[in-house]
Design an enzyme around this catalytic site. Sequence first.
Site, PDB file in Angstrom:
ATOM      1  N   LYS A  42      -0.299  -0.389  15.242  1.00 22.22           N
ATOM      2  CA  LYS A  42       1.071  -0.434  15.746  1.00 22.22           C
ATOM      3  C   LYS A  42       1.389  -1.657  16.616  1.00 22.22           C
ATOM      4  O   LYS A  42       2.559  -1.962  16.845  1.00 22.22           O
ATOM      5  CB  LYS A  42       1.341   0.818  16.607  1.00 22.22           C
ATOM      6  CG  LYS A  42       1.400   2.100  15.826  1.00 22.22           C
ATOM      7  CD  LYS A  42       2.806   2.362  15.337  1.00 22.22           C
ATOM      8  CE  LYS A  42       2.827   3.333  14.196  1.00 22.22           C
ATOM      9  NZ  LYS A  42       2.857   2.735  12.864  1.00 22.22           N
ATOM     10  N   PRO A  55      -5.852  -0.197  18.517  1.00 21.40           N
ATOM     11  CA  PRO A  55      -5.484  -0.670  17.182  1.00 21.40           C
ATOM     12  C   PRO A  55      -5.541   0.405  16.092  1.00 21.40           C
ATOM     13  O   PRO A  55      -5.088   0.152  14.969  1.00 21.40           O
ATOM     14  CB  PRO A  55      -6.492  -1.787  16.898  1.00 21.40           C
ATOM     15  CG  PRO A  55      -7.628  -1.531  17.824  1.00 21.40           C
ATOM     16  CD  PRO A  55      -7.068  -0.873  19.022  1.00 21.40           C
ATOM     17  N   HIS A 110       0.842  -1.209   0.000  1.00 21.60           N
ATOM     18  CA  HIS A 110       0.000   0.000   0.000  1.00 21.60           C
ATOM     19  C   HIS A 110       0.870   1.249   0.000  1.00 21.60           C
ATOM     20  O   HIS A 110       1.833   1.336   0.756  1.00 21.60           O
ATOM     21  CB  HIS A 110      -0.918   0.010   1.220  1.00 21.60           C
ATOM     22  CG  HIS A 110      -2.090  -0.909   1.082  1.00 21.60           C
ATOM     23  ND1 HIS A 110      -3.326  -0.644   1.607  1.00 21.60           N
ATOM     24  CD2 HIS A 110      -2.219  -2.101   0.434  1.00 21.60           C
ATOM     25  CE1 HIS A 110      -4.164  -1.622   1.295  1.00 21.60           C
ATOM     26  NE2 HIS A 110      -3.498  -2.527   0.601  1.00 21.60           N
ATOM     27  N   TYR A 131     -10.215   4.771   6.843  1.00 22.46           N
ATOM     28  CA  TYR A 131     -10.557   5.062   8.244  1.00 22.46           C
ATOM     29  C   TYR A 131     -11.642   6.125   8.205  1.00 22.46           C
ATOM     30  O   TYR A 131     -11.449   7.169   7.571  1.00 22.46           O
ATOM     31  CB  TYR A 131      -9.352   5.645   8.980  1.00 22.46           C
ATOM     32  CG  TYR A 131      -8.219   4.666   9.274  1.00 22.46           C
ATOM     33  CD1 TYR A 131      -8.108   4.076  10.534  1.00 22.46           C
ATOM     34  CD2 TYR A 131      -7.261   4.366   8.313  1.00 22.46           C
ATOM     35  CE1 TYR A 131      -7.064   3.200  10.821  1.00 22.46           C
ATOM     36  CE2 TYR A 131      -6.212   3.495   8.593  1.00 22.46           C
ATOM     37  CZ  TYR A 131      -6.121   2.915   9.842  1.00 22.46           C
ATOM     38  OH  TYR A 131      -5.092   2.046  10.136  1.00 22.46           O
TER      39      TYR A 131
HETATM   40  P1  FAD Z   1      -0.121 -12.203  21.763  1.00 28.58           P
HETATM   41  O1  FAD Z   1      -0.435 -12.284  20.315  1.00 28.58           O
HETATM   42  O2  FAD Z   1      -1.206 -11.829  22.706  1.00 28.58           O
HETATM   43  O3  FAD Z   1       0.483 -13.613  22.173  1.00 28.58           O
HETATM   44  C1  FAD Z   1       0.687 -13.985  23.515  1.00 28.58           C
HETATM   45  C2  FAD Z   1       0.623 -15.477  23.634  1.00 28.58           C
HETATM   46  O4  FAD Z   1       0.915 -15.856  24.972  1.00 28.58           O
HETATM   47  C3  FAD Z   1      -0.768 -16.028  23.330  1.00 28.58           C
HETATM   48  O5  FAD Z   1      -0.667 -17.091  22.415  1.00 28.58           O
HETATM   49  C4  FAD Z   1      -1.278 -16.480  24.682  1.00 28.58           C
HETATM   50  O6  FAD Z   1      -2.176 -17.590  24.584  1.00 28.58           O
HETATM   51  C5  FAD Z   1       0.011 -16.854  25.391  1.00 28.58           C
HETATM   52  N1  FAD Z   1      -0.098 -16.826  26.862  1.00 28.58           N
HETATM   53  C6  FAD Z   1      -0.774 -15.942  27.634  1.00 28.58           C
HETATM   54  N2  FAD Z   1      -0.624 -16.240  28.932  1.00 28.58           N
HETATM   55  C7  FAD Z   1       0.169 -17.330  28.986  1.00 28.58           C
HETATM   56  C8  FAD Z   1       0.690 -18.102  30.065  1.00 28.58           C
HETATM   57  N3  FAD Z   1       0.392 -17.825  31.343  1.00 28.58           N
HETATM   58  N4  FAD Z   1       1.474 -19.155  29.765  1.00 28.58           N
HETATM   59  C9  FAD Z   1       1.790 -19.460  28.476  1.00 28.58           C
HETATM   60  N5  FAD Z   1       1.318 -18.749  27.418  1.00 28.58           N
HETATM   61  C10 FAD Z   1       0.521 -17.711  27.675  1.00 28.58           C
HETATM   62  N6  FAD Z   1      -3.161  -4.927  16.505  1.00 28.58           N
HETATM   63  C11 FAD Z   1      -3.285  -4.254  15.377  1.00 28.58           C
HETATM   64  O7  FAD Z   1      -2.328  -3.628  14.935  1.00 28.58           O
HETATM   65  N7  FAD Z   1      -4.503  -4.292  14.709  1.00 28.58           N
HETATM   66  C12 FAD Z   1      -5.584  -4.992  15.176  1.00 28.58           C
HETATM   67  O8  FAD Z   1      -6.629  -5.015  14.563  1.00 28.58           O
HETATM   68  C13 FAD Z   1      -5.472  -5.690  16.358  1.00 28.58           C
HETATM   69  N8  FAD Z   1      -6.516  -6.397  16.874  1.00 28.58           N
HETATM   70  C14 FAD Z   1      -6.363  -7.049  18.064  1.00 28.58           C
HETATM   71  C15 FAD Z   1      -7.429  -7.751  18.639  1.00 28.58           C
HETATM   72  C16 FAD Z   1      -7.307  -8.395  19.878  1.00 28.58           C
HETATM   73  C17 FAD Z   1      -8.471  -9.137  20.484  1.00 28.58           C
HETATM   74  C18 FAD Z   1      -6.073  -8.349  20.550  1.00 28.58           C
HETATM   75  C19 FAD Z   1      -5.901  -9.035  21.893  1.00 28.58           C
HETATM   76  C20 FAD Z   1      -4.998  -7.658  19.959  1.00 28.58           C
HETATM   77  C21 FAD Z   1      -5.127  -6.995  18.732  1.00 28.58           C
HETATM   78  N9  FAD Z   1      -4.067  -6.295  18.131  1.00 28.58           N
HETATM   79  C22 FAD Z   1      -4.216  -5.630  16.994  1.00 28.58           C
HETATM   80  C23 FAD Z   1      -2.772  -6.251  18.695  1.00 28.58           C
HETATM   81  C24 FAD Z   1      -1.827  -7.290  18.065  1.00 28.58           C
HETATM   82  O9  FAD Z   1      -2.563  -8.390  17.624  1.00 28.58           O
HETATM   83  C25 FAD Z   1      -0.852  -7.621  19.156  1.00 28.58           C
HETATM   84  O10 FAD Z   1      -0.071  -6.455  19.386  1.00 28.58           O
HETATM   85  C26 FAD Z   1       0.042  -8.812  18.849  1.00 28.58           C
HETATM   86  O11 FAD Z   1      -0.723  -9.993  18.829  1.00 28.58           O
HETATM   87  C27 FAD Z   1       1.124  -8.916  19.919  1.00 28.58           C
HETATM   88  O12 FAD Z   1       1.771 -10.144  19.826  1.00 28.58           O
HETATM   89  P2  FAD Z   1       2.336 -10.870  21.119  1.00 28.58           P
HETATM   90  O13 FAD Z   1       2.955 -12.110  20.611  1.00 28.58           O
HETATM   91  O14 FAD Z   1       3.149  -9.911  21.892  1.00 28.58           O
HETATM   92  O15 FAD Z   1       1.072 -11.180  22.033  1.00 28.58           O
HETATM   93  C1  PHB Z   2      -6.596  -4.771  10.073  1.00 26.96           C
HETATM   94  O1  PHB Z   2      -6.436  -4.961   8.853  1.00 26.96           O
HETATM   95  O2  PHB Z   2      -7.003  -5.657  10.812  1.00 26.96           O
HETATM   96  C2  PHB Z   2      -6.282  -3.445  10.640  1.00 26.96           C
HETATM   97  C3  PHB Z   2      -5.797  -2.458   9.819  1.00 26.96           C
HETATM   98  C4  PHB Z   2      -5.504  -1.199  10.349  1.00 26.96           C
HETATM   99  C5  PHB Z   2      -5.703  -0.967  11.684  1.00 26.96           C
HETATM  100  C6  PHB Z   2      -6.165  -1.974  12.513  1.00 26.96           C
HETATM  101  C7  PHB Z   2      -6.465  -3.223  11.991  1.00 26.96           C
HETATM  102  O3  PHB Z   2      -5.432   0.261  12.184  1.00 26.96           O
END
Ligand code: FAD
Ligand code: PHB
Length: 394
Positions: free
Chosen positions: A301, A297, A78, A205
């Site tokens: 970021k 979100p 994009h 957006y």
């Molecule tokens: P996570 O992806 O949360 O991974 C953490 C992992 O640790 C999980 O698999 C969990 O099951 C595991 N875990 C937790 N506790 C324990 C434990 N006690 N023991 C062992 N394992 C454990 N970001 C965007 O930019 N756009 C979005 O649209 C967006 N939507 C989101 C929607 C939701 C519901 C959530 C929660 C987050 C969203 N985010 C979004 C943020 C983005 O997805 C996260 O920043 C990203 O997933 C971070 O990755 P991570 O690996 O740090 O954490």
């Molecule tokens: C998405 O594609 O899921 C998405 C894109 C932009 C955002 C958040 C989520 O700011």
Amino acid sequence: MTRVQAARTQVAIIGSGPSGLLLAQMLDRAGIASVVLERRSRDYVLGRVRAGVIEQGSVEILRRAGVAERMLREGLRHEGVEIAADERRYRIDFGVASASLTVYGQTELTKDLMEARDASGGSPQFEAEDVALIGVDTTKPRVIYGREGVRHALDCDFIAGCDGFHGVSRQSIPAGVLKTHERVYPFGWLGVLADTPPISRELVYASHERGFALCSMRSAARSRCYVQCDLDADVAQWSDERFWDELAARLPAELASRVVRAPTIEKSVAPLRSFVAEPLRYGRLFLAGDAAHIVPPTGAKGLNLAIRDVDQLAAALVAHYAEGRDGLLDEYSASALRRIWRAERFSAWLTSVLHRFPERTSFDRGMQLAELENLTSSTAARTAFVEAYTGLLP
Ligand code: FAD
Ligand code: PHB
């Protein structure tokens, strides 16, 4: 559970989201052993639908880690984004800062990372129960957990807390040491995934009197769309028809006419939160990704910050093992926090400009619209937006 099975590794990684899987991959490529412990099942982890926007810098990190091949092939590049306010439409071209983004679902990235783990023989230990971190402020930390009816004790040199916002790692830092900073927003996002063509080639957006909306995508045939909703919104109360009606009502008429209503494949509500923990290091424990911080979100970021944290942490661990240098480990927390606060700033700002806040006055709405006018009329403002949105700054 009576038997205790003992094992040893160099880095114990808690959590198999993008942070944990990428860290394991980067360490593996540097010849550093790790074990990933995950509370959930493999299917659950692979089925989660979340983010979709990957910054150029993140693409580069993933390429270096050897996990970007499919993303580079299938991801959508994009070069601009559209922001709408009622009937007004503003396009921001990333060309002002020579930047671009890749749209590629976190679900797909997780699949690629998992395949890399499986190929290396280092698949996560799924369904690890009651994970507890012991002695993190000593030189001999240990992780204990239960799995398939057996108690496990994993000795290690370091623990990487990659277990998301609700994980156990951050909670293992004593209350007197850990400081947290938080803003909880009085609304959430209701998101759907559907096999229907995106309404536009770029993300849209929309800031509207009825609330925020976002039209994103996963491919030329699959859309990912969100509408701002109440915090207590119940997915069961949101039929597909109601969702598409609400989305269309928040878009400029011409864009609304392009919404093709299809049955949704996934539908979920996410609360919006800004959160920063500090320090990100306690003894031999390091936090990365959502375990350390949450951004709303709106700025896309969360995933990108997680990738940057992990890149920095992996480099610090490699310097420790390969060269006996601990400077990068010592700097990790302060240096990551500077980047994190900047992303928090941008995400909170964009959230405040685009959402409908309860008790908002007509003056507040005027301010929001003036922010958007400023973005289109000022090259400096547009450049600053593109630098922050596409993650151009280190
Ligand atoms: P996570 O992806 O949360 O991974 C953490 C992992 O640790 C999980 O698999 C969990 O099951 C595991 N875990 C937790 N506790 C324990 C434990 N006690 N023991 C062992 N394992 C454990 N970001 C965007 O930019 N756009 C979005 O649209 C967006 N939507 C989101 C929607 C939701 C519901 C959530 C929660 C987050 C969203 N985010 C979004 C943020 C983005 O997805 C996260 O920043 C990203 O997933 C971070 O990755 P991570 O690996 O740090 O954490
Ligand atoms: C998405 O594609 O899921 C998405 C894109 C932009 C955002 C958040 C989520 O700011």
